[in-house]
Every structure is written in C-alpha cells, then in structure tokens.
Scaffold this active site. Structure first.
Site, short mmCIF file in Angstrom:
data_model
loop_
_atom_site.label_atom_id
_atom_site.label_comp_id
_atom_site.label_asym_id
_atom_site.label_seq_id
_atom_site.Cartn_x
_atom_site.Cartn_y
_atom_site.Cartn_z
CD GLU A 97 -2.68 1.06 2.64
OE1 GLU A 97 -3.91 1.89 2.52
OE2 GLU A 97 -2.66 0.11 3.28
CD GLU A 156 -8.19 1.76 5.43
OE1 GLU A 156 -7.38 1.14 6.09
OE2 GLU A 156 -7.73 2.55 4.65
#
Length: 282
Positions: free
Chosen positions: A155, A256
């Site tokens: 990520e 998220e």
C-alpha cells in the site's frame, strides 16, 4: 453504474470502533453488510493466544460476515507506526513471527488478501538497508500468502499524514510489488489502491486507475478532505468506481473512513441499504 454491483467491505478497525472488537462483525451485519476487513487487531502482539484467534473467528462466523482482508502485524496502528517489516530489530522480528499466524488465521476464515504495511524510515539507518530487509520480509510473506491461496498487498500511504513512510505514491508501491513478484516468481503481490491516500498525495486518480488497475488486488476509499464517508469531501466516487469497473476491477472496495463523532451505524447514509450486501451474497 456507480455503486451498483460494487462489492463493499467495511473496515472494522476504523468503523464500529465504539464496540469491542468481537462485537463489530455483528454490528456491521446489523447495518446490512456481509463483508468486513481488519488491520491486525492485536497491536500489542504479533502472536495472540489461540483463544483470541478462535474468539474472533467465531465472531465473524456467528455474524455471518466474510473477512475479505487482514493486515499483517504493523506496530501501533492506529498510532505512530506504519508497519514493521522494514524496521530493523525487534519490530522486524515481530513481523516475521506474525507471518504464519496471520496467514493461517486468514486461511481459517477464507480471507484471501493480506496487507503488509512497509514501515517508517528510521533515523540513522541507511534506507537501502531497510529496503533490503523489506524485500526479504515481503518475499517471505508473499510465499506464506500463496500457501493459503491469498494475495500479498502493498500500500501507498500519504505524505502529509505519514511523513516517514517511503511509499507515498502509486508508482513507488507498484515498484515494490514488481520487485516482490520478481523475487518469488509467484505473481501474487498486488497493489492496494487507496484512493484517499493517493488523492492526499495530489495524484491524478483517473490516471492511476487507468495505469495500475491491472496490478491492483484491493481498493479502499474515504473522501478527501477529512477522511470521511463518500459525499463529505470532494471526490466523485460514483465516477471513480465506474472507472475502476471499466478498467476491469471487480474486487472488493474497502470502506476505510472515519465516522466522526456519530455512531458508525449512521455513517452509511450515502449507500442505500440494498447496495450494502456483497452482490454474491444478495
């Protein structure tokens, strides 16, 4: 198109946090969702007791929700850390101890995506030394993920919120993905495309989607500014999700974002209730 037929999954490490961990799967189910994801839930230990693992597995099963993604041990998150795998010494050792624990737990609940946060730069340590350690640990993690039929996610975060994290652009994260795949020959390392982080970095999201969807294993969203729910900021998620579908992405989209001061259950008004269950579970 837009939100229709999108497979949404709720991140229980940032939403429903007003509930204890073991009550969050049921809370997500009560809100209409059938899929959830988690950061590593036990931030104080990479190797929790089997009873704790069993309790979380039961909570997921009893709630009838699918765990779609899990982070490897990443240090204090939320907190000052951004992963452990490139941090020499005790943190790297904790990551190594966690690899099989996380992979085996994922396998036990049918979770097929494991996210490995890279870790912050450490003052006084040569970045090349950290990158060498990171590649070694990511290679081991990719093999463990492959053993249980999962992908390894890498990520990119954002520079303003994570100033010591080296992967603060899509190209930087994808470069690591390519190095891991070259080292293992497995091809199961993938890019985690977090549209919030990339937008915070000022990247062109349409261009990122066009260029990197083929190597993307997971997508996460939050609006910018504020990291709130879609509709609270400036990002056009109906358009962005359409672009992802047209580019061939049919995987999970992780919610998220922060609910703010409101109960998490009220943080989904932007998404009509019929669109919350994963299409395959409808």
């Amino acid at each position: 198109m837009g939100y229709t037929d999108t497979r949404f999954t709720v991140n229980l490490s940032i939403l429903f946090t007003e509930f204890p961990l073991l009550e969050r799967p049921a809370a997500a189910a009560a809100a209409g969702f059938t899929a959830v994801e988690l950061w590593w839930p036990w931030i104080d230990t990479p190797t929790p007791d089997q009873a704790e693992l069993d309790a979380l597995r039961s909570a997921l099963t009893d709630a009838g929700v699918q765990l779609t993604g899990l982070n490897f041990y990443a240090g204090q998150l939320p907190g000052p850390d951004r992963g452990a795998l490139s941090v020499p010494g005790a943190e790297s050792e904790k990551f190594q101890a966690n690899i099989d624990v996380a992979a085996d737990f994922a396998a036990s609940v049918g979770c097929t995506a494991l996210n490995a946060l890279y870790g912050n730069r450490v003052d006084g340590v040569d970045p090349a030394v950290q990158d060498e350690l990171a590649l070694e640990n990511l290679t081991t993690a990719a093999r463990a993920a492959d053993r249980v039929g999962a992908v390894l996610l890498v990520e990119a975060l954002n520079q303003p919120e994570s100033p010591k994290y080296p992967l603060v652009s899509a190209p930087a994260a994808v470069e690591v993905v390519e190095k891991v795949n070259a080292a293992t020959g497995l091809g199961n390392a993938k890019f985690l495309m977090d549209l919030y982080h990339l937008s915070m970095n000022g990247e062109d999201l349409a261009e990122i989607i066009e260029k990197y969807t083929a190597v993307t294993g997971h997508v996460q969203i939050a609006d910018n500014p504020g990291r709130g729910a879609p509709g609270t900021g400036d990002l056009d998620f109906a358009d962005l999700l359409d672009r992802l579908k047209k580019a061939g992405y049919d995987g999970w989209v992780g919610l998220e974002y922060k609910a703010g001061d409101a109960p998490s259950g009220s943080a989904f008004e932007w998404l009509p209730a019929p669109l919350r269950p994963a299409p395959s579970a409808s």
